[in-house]
Write a protein that holds these residues in place. Structure first.
Motif, PDB file in Angstrom:
ATOM      1  N   ARG A  40       0.903  -1.239   0.131  1.00 47.30           N
ATOM      2  CA  ARG A  40       0.029  -0.029   0.031  1.00 47.30           C
ATOM      3  C   ARG A  40       0.980   1.239  -0.016  1.00 47.30           C
ATOM      4  NH1 ARG A  40      -2.790  -2.656   4.157  1.00 47.30           N
ATOM      5  NH2 ARG A  40      -1.741  -1.119   5.687  1.00 47.30           N
ATOM      6  N   ALA A  41       1.913   1.257   0.942  1.00 49.41           N
ATOM      7  CA  ALA A  41       2.262   2.503   1.053  1.00 49.41           C
ATOM      8  C   ALA A  41       3.489   3.032  -0.203  1.00 49.41           C
ATOM      9  CB  ALA A  41       3.578   2.292   2.231  1.00 49.41           C
ATOM     10  N   ARG A 111       1.733  12.303   3.513  1.00 51.67           N
ATOM     11  CA  ARG A 111       0.156  12.186   3.609  1.00 51.67           C
ATOM     12  C   ARG A 111       0.040  10.703   3.039  1.00 51.67           C
ATOM     13  NH1 ARG A 111       0.047  17.132   1.338  1.00 51.67           N
ATOM     14  NH2 ARG A 111      -0.568  16.326  -0.725  1.00 51.67           N
ATOM     15  N   ASP A 112       0.431  10.296   1.925  1.00 59.45           N
ATOM     16  CA  ASP A 112       0.253   8.917   1.432  1.00 59.45           C
ATOM     17  C   ASP A 112       0.818   7.801   2.352  1.00 59.45           C
ATOM     18  OD1 ASP A 112      -0.958  10.115  -0.720  1.00 59.45           O
ATOM     19  OD2 ASP A 112       1.098   9.916  -2.179  1.00 59.45           O
ATOM     20  N   LEU A 114       1.298   7.872   5.603  1.00 61.26           N
ATOM     21  CA  LEU A 114       0.101   8.111   6.860  1.00 61.26           C
ATOM     22  C   LEU A 114      -1.124   7.395   6.374  1.00 61.26           C
ATOM     23  CD1 LEU A 114       0.682  11.522   8.411  1.00 61.26           C
ATOM     24  CD2 LEU A 114       1.790   9.163   8.977  1.00 61.26           C
ATOM     25  N   ALA A 115      -1.903   7.414   5.272  1.00 56.86           N
ATOM     26  CA  ALA A 115      -3.082   6.920   4.706  1.00 56.86           C
ATOM     27  C   ALA A 115      -2.873   5.493   4.343  1.00 56.86           C
ATOM     28  CB  ALA A 115      -3.310   7.660   3.597  1.00 56.86           C
ATOM     29  N   ALA A 116      -1.449   4.969   4.408  1.00 54.77           N
ATOM     30  CA  ALA A 116      -1.386   3.483   4.050  1.00 54.77           C
ATOM     31  C   ALA A 116      -1.171   2.836   5.431  1.00 54.77           C
ATOM     32  CB  ALA A 116      -0.080   3.414   3.240  1.00 54.77           C
ATOM     33  N   GLY A 117      -1.097   3.683   6.677  1.00 55.12           N
ATOM     34  CA  GLY A 117      -1.007   2.789   7.920  1.00 55.12           C
ATOM     35  C   GLY A 117       0.399   3.321   8.595  1.00 55.12           C
ATOM     36  N   GLN A 119       3.090   5.561  10.993  1.00 56.02           N
ATOM     37  CA  GLN A 119       2.729   6.620  11.795  1.00 56.02           C
ATOM     38  C   GLN A 119       3.716   7.644  11.765  1.00 56.02           C
ATOM     39  OE1 GLN A 119       3.579   3.509  15.298  1.00 56.02           O
ATOM     40  NE2 GLN A 119       2.040   4.960  16.122  1.00 56.02           N
TER      41      GLN A 119
END
Length: 152
Positions: A40-41, A111-112, A114-117, A119
């Protein structure tokens, strides 16, 4: 990045050793969780290599992004986690404590992730070199990643 070292070979002739970065290895508690996070990240979905050694409680996989970026995730039963509050705290323990990635847009990459999980550890800030910016995040198991935006 390629590094070349000149040295004498066995016959006393000058020879070169060429070093090219291949991948970073990361010990993890849960291979499946970390595999999903890095997919995801960072878009690391192509599996280059995987193996299991049940007798040693080891599972491993090397993930690759289209850009060529690679990471080896190794899960071993009973491994102990490291926990760092920030990069300077991490530097108090010898050994590898983060890996760094160049990004074109630091704010968007932060931002991406953080949105992928991930911290947040330290948000986007100016670096030491003029025009450079950086930020740190942790993956779901607390491993540090540095994001660097170069002025060029």
């Amino acid at each position: 990045m390629v590094s070349v070292i000149n040295h004498d070979d066995q016959d006393g002739e000058e020879a070169m050793s060429v070093f090219v970065f291949d991948h970073v290895g990361l010990s993890v508690t849960d291979l499946d969780v970390e595999r999903l996070f890095y997919a995801r990240a960072l878009g690391m979905t192509e599996v280059e290599e995987s193996f299991e050694m049940p007798e040693a409680q080891v599972r491993s996989t090397i993930l690759r992004a289209e850009s060529g970026l690679k990471i080896e995730l190794v899960e071993r039963g009973g491994s102990a986690a490291q926990e760092f509050a920030d990069p300077f705290d991490a530097a108090g323990t010898q050994g590898y404590f983060h890996w760094a990635l160049y990004v074109a847009d630091l704010d968007a990459a932060f931002r991406d992730l953080l949105a992928a999980g991930a911290q947040a550890v330290s948000g986007p800030a100016n670096g030491v070199r003029p025009g450079m910016r950086f930020a740190y995040v942790k993956d779901p198991e607390g491993n540090l990643l540095e994001l660097i935006q170069s002025p060029n």
